[in-house]
Design a protein around this motif. Structure first.
Motif, mmCIF file in Angstrom:
data_model
loop_
_atom_site.group_PDB
_atom_site.id
_atom_site.type_symbol
_atom_site.label_atom_id
_atom_site.label_comp_id
_atom_site.label_asym_id
_atom_site.label_seq_id
_atom_site.Cartn_x
_atom_site.Cartn_y
_atom_site.Cartn_z
ATOM 1 N N ASN A 35 11.692 44.205 -54.186
ATOM 2 C CA ASN A 35 12.298 43.284 -53.226
ATOM 3 C C ASN A 35 12.093 43.745 -51.788
ATOM 4 O O ASN A 35 12.615 43.150 -50.871
ATOM 5 C CB ASN A 35 13.781 43.075 -53.531
ATOM 6 N N GLN A 36 11.329 44.813 -51.611
ATOM 7 C CA GLN A 36 10.988 45.295 -50.278
ATOM 8 C C GLN A 36 9.585 44.839 -49.908
ATOM 9 O O GLN A 36 8.773 44.513 -50.765
ATOM 10 C CB GLN A 36 11.017 46.820 -50.235
ATOM 11 N N LYS A 37 9.313 44.870 -48.626
ATOM 12 C CA LYS A 37 7.959 44.606 -48.163
ATOM 13 C C LYS A 37 7.051 45.678 -48.766
ATOM 14 O O LYS A 37 7.372 46.862 -48.743
ATOM 15 C CB LYS A 37 7.932 44.676 -46.639
ATOM 16 N N ASP A 39 3.507 46.192 -48.181
ATOM 17 C CA ASP A 39 2.195 46.454 -47.609
ATOM 18 C C ASP A 39 1.925 47.952 -47.755
ATOM 19 O O ASP A 39 2.822 48.736 -48.059
ATOM 20 C CB ASP A 39 2.138 46.019 -46.138
ATOM 21 N N ARG A 40 0.719 48.367 -47.569
ATOM 22 C CA ARG A 40 0.334 49.772 -47.818
ATOM 23 C C ARG A 40 1.192 50.764 -47.024
ATOM 24 O O ARG A 40 1.670 51.754 -47.567
ATOM 25 C CB ARG A 40 -1.142 49.982 -47.520
ATOM 26 N N ASP A 41 1.402 50.520 -45.739
ATOM 27 C CA ASP A 41 2.175 51.465 -44.914
ATOM 28 C C ASP A 41 3.616 51.605 -45.401
ATOM 29 O O ASP A 41 4.133 52.713 -45.527
ATOM 30 C CB ASP A 41 2.156 51.047 -43.441
ATOM 31 N N THR A 42 4.268 50.492 -45.678
ATOM 32 C CA THR A 42 5.655 50.529 -46.153
ATOM 33 C C THR A 42 5.734 51.207 -47.521
ATOM 34 O O THR A 42 6.614 52.026 -47.771
ATOM 35 C CB THR A 42 6.242 49.107 -46.226
ATOM 36 N N TYR A 43 4.807 50.873 -48.379
ATOM 37 C CA TYR A 43 4.766 51.478 -49.713
ATOM 38 C C TYR A 43 4.614 52.997 -49.618
ATOM 39 O O TYR A 43 5.350 53.754 -50.258
ATOM 40 C CB TYR A 43 3.617 50.874 -50.523
ATOM 41 N N GLU A 44 3.699 53.457 -48.806
ATOM 42 C CA GLU A 44 3.452 54.897 -48.674
ATOM 43 C C GLU A 44 4.649 55.625 -48.057
ATOM 44 O O GLU A 44 4.960 56.754 -48.434
ATOM 45 C CB GLU A 44 2.190 55.167 -47.864
ATOM 46 N N LYS A 45 5.349 55.000 -47.143
ATOM 47 C CA LYS A 45 6.534 55.614 -46.537
ATOM 48 C C LYS A 45 7.673 55.764 -47.553
ATOM 49 O O LYS A 45 8.497 56.654 -47.445
ATOM 50 C CB LYS A 45 7.017 54.788 -45.343
ATOM 51 N N ASP A 46 7.710 54.876 -48.533
ATOM 52 C CA ASP A 46 8.765 54.880 -49.539
ATOM 53 C C ASP A 46 8.434 55.779 -50.737
ATOM 54 O O ASP A 46 9.261 56.016 -51.596
ATOM 55 C CB ASP A 46 8.975 53.438 -50.032
ATOM 56 N N LEU A 47 7.238 56.302 -50.774
ATOM 57 C CA LEU A 47 6.720 57.035 -51.919
ATOM 58 C C LEU A 47 6.732 58.543 -51.669
ATOM 59 O O LEU A 47 6.442 58.997 -50.567
ATOM 60 C CB LEU A 47 5.269 56.573 -52.142
#
Length: 71
Positions: A35-37, A39-47
């Motif tokens: 349910n979050q955005k 995109d690659r940048d957001t995904y990598e920050k959350d990982l």
């Protein structure tokens, strides 16, 4: 610990904040739904990345945890 072999076109679910790892013995594409955005940048920050499973230890790990396998 458990392991799960996922076949092509199958889906799995991991809850938020659940510690898990993946291993792909060959080039693989997968989709992440959230349910979050995503995109690659957001995904990598959350990982958080850890090298827990790799070509040199996968056989050992599969043998060790085989009896706990989820089918």
């Amino acid at each position: 610990l458990n392991y799960l072999k996922v076949n092509p076109k199958e889906c799995i679910f991991t809850p938020s904040n659940e510690f898990h790892t993946t291993f792909f013995p060959e080039r693989t594409e997968f989709l992440v739904f959230n349910n979050q955005k995503r995109d690659r940048d957001t995904y990598e920050k959350d990982l958080v990345r850890y090298n827990l499973v790799n070509n040199s230890n996968i056989k050992f790990l599969l043998e060790k945890f085989h009896e706990k396998r989820i089918l």
